[in-house]
Structures are given as structure tokens and as C-alpha cells.
Scaffold this motif. Structure first.
Motif, short mmCIF file in Angstrom:
data_model
loop_
_atom_site.label_atom_id
_atom_site.label_comp_id
_atom_site.label_asym_id
_atom_site.label_seq_id
_atom_site.Cartn_x
_atom_site.Cartn_y
_atom_site.Cartn_z
N ARG A 16 -71.69 39.03 18.77
CA ARG A 16 -72.70 38.04 19.13
C ARG A 16 -72.71 36.87 18.16
NH1 ARG A 16 -77.96 41.81 20.76
NH2 ARG A 16 -76.99 42.89 22.53
N LYS A 17 -72.08 37.06 17.00
CA LYS A 17 -72.03 35.99 16.01
C LYS A 17 -70.98 34.94 16.34
CE LYS A 17 -73.45 39.11 12.25
NZ LYS A 17 -73.06 39.69 10.94
N ARG A 18 -70.08 35.29 17.26
CA ARG A 18 -69.01 34.37 17.62
C ARG A 18 -69.30 33.76 18.98
NH1 ARG A 18 -64.02 35.95 15.03
NH2 ARG A 18 -62.98 34.49 16.41
N GLY A 19 -68.85 32.54 19.19
CA GLY A 19 -68.99 31.92 20.50
C GLY A 19 -67.93 32.43 21.46
N LYS A 20 -67.74 31.71 22.55
CA LYS A 20 -66.76 32.12 23.55
C LYS A 20 -65.33 31.82 23.12
CE LYS A 20 -69.84 31.66 27.53
NZ LYS A 20 -70.05 30.97 28.85
N GLY A 21 -65.16 30.97 22.12
CA GLY A 21 -63.82 30.63 21.66
C GLY A 21 -63.16 29.61 22.57
N PRO A 22 -61.94 29.19 22.23
CA PRO A 22 -61.26 28.16 23.00
C PRO A 22 -60.91 28.63 24.41
CG PRO A 22 -59.77 29.12 21.40
CD PRO A 22 -61.13 29.65 21.08
N LYS A 23 -60.83 27.65 25.30
CA LYS A 23 -60.39 27.93 26.66
C LYS A 23 -58.88 28.15 26.66
CE LYS A 23 -62.47 25.91 30.03
NZ LYS A 23 -62.95 24.91 31.03
N LEU A 24 -58.42 29.08 27.48
CA LEU A 24 -57.00 29.39 27.56
C LEU A 24 -56.33 28.42 28.51
CD1 LEU A 24 -57.11 33.30 27.69
CD2 LEU A 24 -57.40 31.75 25.74
N VAL A 25 -55.34 27.69 28.00
CA VAL A 25 -54.61 26.68 28.77
C VAL A 25 -53.12 26.92 28.63
CG1 VAL A 25 -56.45 24.96 28.49
CG2 VAL A 25 -54.56 25.06 26.83
N SER A 26 -52.35 26.29 29.48
CA SER A 26 -50.90 26.40 29.39
C SER A 26 -50.43 25.94 28.01
CB SER A 26 -50.25 25.55 30.48
OG SER A 26 -48.85 25.64 30.42
N GLY A 27 -49.55 26.74 27.40
CA GLY A 27 -49.07 26.45 26.06
C GLY A 27 -49.81 27.19 24.96
N PHE A 28 -50.86 27.93 25.35
CA PHE A 28 -51.63 28.74 24.40
C PHE A 28 -50.84 30.01 24.09
CE2 PHE A 28 -54.74 32.04 23.44
CZ PHE A 28 -55.65 31.41 22.60
N CYS A 29 -50.66 30.33 22.80
CA CYS A 29 -49.92 31.53 22.40
C CYS A 29 -50.77 32.35 21.43
CB CYS A 29 -48.60 31.16 21.73
SG CYS A 29 -47.44 30.29 22.82
N ILE A 30 -50.80 33.65 21.66
CA ILE A 30 -51.67 34.53 20.88
C ILE A 30 -51.00 35.87 20.64
CG2 ILE A 30 -52.82 35.44 22.94
CD1 ILE A 30 -54.78 34.53 19.80
N ALA A 31 -51.17 36.43 19.44
CA ALA A 31 -50.74 37.79 19.14
C ALA A 31 -51.95 38.70 19.32
CB ALA A 31 -50.19 37.89 17.72
N ILE A 32 -51.83 39.64 20.23
CA ILE A 32 -52.92 40.55 20.56
C ILE A 32 -52.61 41.89 19.92
CG2 ILE A 32 -54.11 41.74 22.46
CD1 ILE A 32 -53.50 39.28 24.19
N GLU A 33 -53.50 42.36 19.02
CA GLU A 33 -53.15 43.57 18.25
C GLU A 33 -54.36 44.43 17.92
OE1 GLU A 33 -51.62 43.00 14.28
OE2 GLU A 33 -52.12 40.89 14.30
#
Length: 278
Positions: free
Chosen positions: A194-211
Motif C-alpha cells: 500500500r506504500k507504493r503506487g501503481k508504478g509505470p504503465k507497461l508500453v512497448s519497449g519496456f523490459c523487466i526481470a521478474i524474480e
């Protein structure tokens, strides 16, 4: 700032991701009773050299090895050495990365060493891996970073509780942006805060390491005197799974999976983007 990649840059990240996949294949085969974690590091080092790549772990913040080898109650950042010899029943997480032409790949997996593992350890690894894939399936246009966190946590919370009573979703470590550096904005929690917002919107070119990193008990960890090795506070064993993912105009592409994530995401009703190297 979130770094948005061009299709050409994503193709380079795919090259790096396939080197990471090759490291995984070789170290998984080498993770047998009697092998030291330094032996596995040597295997990874050779794979990187054979592919003309560079290590993004070696020397990172002073880290002394090519991969992280985290055994049993070590959650992440275990340092390979000659003294740590694998034995039947160990649970080992291997985290590996590579660089091609300045672009990074990063992924981790959990492997069972030998035999004699309790059913709850198999379930721990399964739950952690499947939560990662749930997070990957949430990488789609219009979603936000929070949707990935919610998918990961939601999957874990829906699973039957282990004999230990609960799954601990590690709080102090999470996923991250990746591209021209190994660790970039944004930081990805594996749970909803609850301390964090929704974060950035996911758009083409977005890269993330999910772990996701999950234990059979506490979510709390501590770092040993080497300033790297992270253990669970209560000594319960843990699992760590990770893939690097790119969002393209055609959908997600799992950069560090040999098939780009096609087979697994199809099970979840998600169509992957075409492989730029195919």
C-alpha cells in the motif's frame, strides 16, 4: 527513469538472454552431488567465453564470481567456492547473467541436487516458478507494474499452505528493470504494498526481470559478513526463479527462455511476440 528499448536493442538483449539460457542448461547438468559451487562457476565462465559474451555478475559491486549459487536457506547472492560441496537432498538456486554488445540478460532457477527431497520442497519450487510465470503473463500493454506484483503474490497466496504453515515472499529483494544495465528502474516487488503506487504503465519497449524468491517460512532475511550472502532469518529453505522479459508491439517475449516463453505462456492463454533472432 524507465529505459524504453528499440526493437534492435531488444534483439541484442535476446542474444544475451540465450547465453544465459545456455549457462542454465550447463550448470543444471553440472549440479550433482560431489560438485562444488566453484565447479559450477567454472562451467558458467566457460559458457560465457564460448559465446563471446561478458559476465555482468563478475565484479558487479565487487562480487567475486560469475554466478550466484544459493544453497538451501540461502535466498540469493550465494558466492561460489571450493568449500561448498553439493550433496543429495540440497536445494540450489543459480542466478546467472551475460552481456552482448552492452545489453544484458539475467535469469535464475532452482534445481534439486541428487535425490531425497521432501514433497514440500518440490512444491516450494513449483509455486515459486509458477508465480514467476503468472507475473510474466501480466506483462501486457495497458497494465502497470503493480499488476505484475499482484499476479505474483496472488498466485502464491492461492496455493495450499505447506507443512511449515506458510510461504514467505521475500520482502527485501525483487525484480528490476534491465537493458543497458543489469539493474535499472523500476524495482518490482513480489507482493502488493500500500506504500507504493501503481508504478509505470507497461508500453512497448519496456523490459523487466521478474524474480520471485519464496521461503517455507519467514519473509525476513539477513546478510552475512561477506556483504553478499542472504539467508532467511528462521533458517527455512527457499527457492528463486527469474526471467528477463521484453514487451513488444506483438506481445511479451521471454528473453532468457530458449523458446521465448511460447510454450508456458500458451498454457496461460498468452501469445508471445515473434523471436527477433528466428
Amino acid at each position: 527513469m524507465v529505459e524504453i528499448k528499440t526493437p534492435e536493442q531488444i534483439a541484442k538483449m535476446r542474444e544475451a538472454g540465450l547465453v544465459v539460457a545456455a549457462i542454465h542448461e550447463a550448470t543444471r547438468a553440472a549440479a550433482v552431488p560431489g560438485a562444488s559451487t566453484k565447479d559450477l562457476d567454472d562451467v558458467a565462465r566457460k559458457v560465457i567465453a564460448d559465446h563471446g559474451a561478458k559476465s555482468n555478475f563478475l565484479g558487479y559491486g565487487g562480487f567475486p564470481a560469475t554466478i550466484c549459487t544459493s544453497v538451501n536457506d540461502i535466498v540469493v547472492h550465494g558466492i561460489p567456492d571450493r568449500e561448498t560441496v553439493l550433496k543429495d537432498g540440497d536445494l540450489l538456486s543459480i542466478d546467472a547473467g551475460a552481456i552482448i554488445d552492452g545489453w544484458h540478460g539475467d535469469a535464475a532457477f532452482t534445481v534439486f541436487v541428487g535425490e531425497g527431497h521432501a514433497p514440500e520442497l518440490h512444491e516450494l519450487s513449483r509455486v515459486t516458478e509458477e508465480s514467476m510465470w503468472a507475473g510474466i503473463a501480466a506483462v501486457r500493454k495497458g497494465n502497470r507494474l503493480l499488476d505484475i506484483s499482484r499476479a505474483i503474490e496472488g498466485y502464491i497466496r492461492r496455493q495450499p499452505r505447506p507443512a511449515s504453515g506458510k510461504y514467505g515472499i521475500v520482502e527485501d529483494y525483487g525484480g528490476h528493470g534491465i537493458g543497458s544495465q543489469m539493474h535499472m528502474d523500476p524495482h518490482l516487488l513480489n507482493y502488493v504494498s500500500r506504500k507504493r503506487g501503481k508504478g509505470p504503465k507497461l508500453v512497448s519497449g519496456f523490459c523487466i526481470a521478474i524474480e520471485p524468491m519464496v521461503s517455507l517460512g519467514t519473509a525476513k532475511t539477513h546478510v552475512l559478513a561477506d556483504d553478499w550472502t542472504v539467508k532467511t532469518d528462521d533458517g527455512t529453505w527457499s527457492s528463486h526463479w527469474e526471467h528477463s522479459v521484453a514487451l513488444t508491439e506483438e506481445g511479451p517475449l521471454v528473453l532468457t527462455a530458449v523458446d521465448g516463453g511460447k510454450a508456458k505462456l500458451a498454457e496461460l492463454g498468452v501469445e508471445t511476440a515473434p523471436d527477433p533472432l528466428a
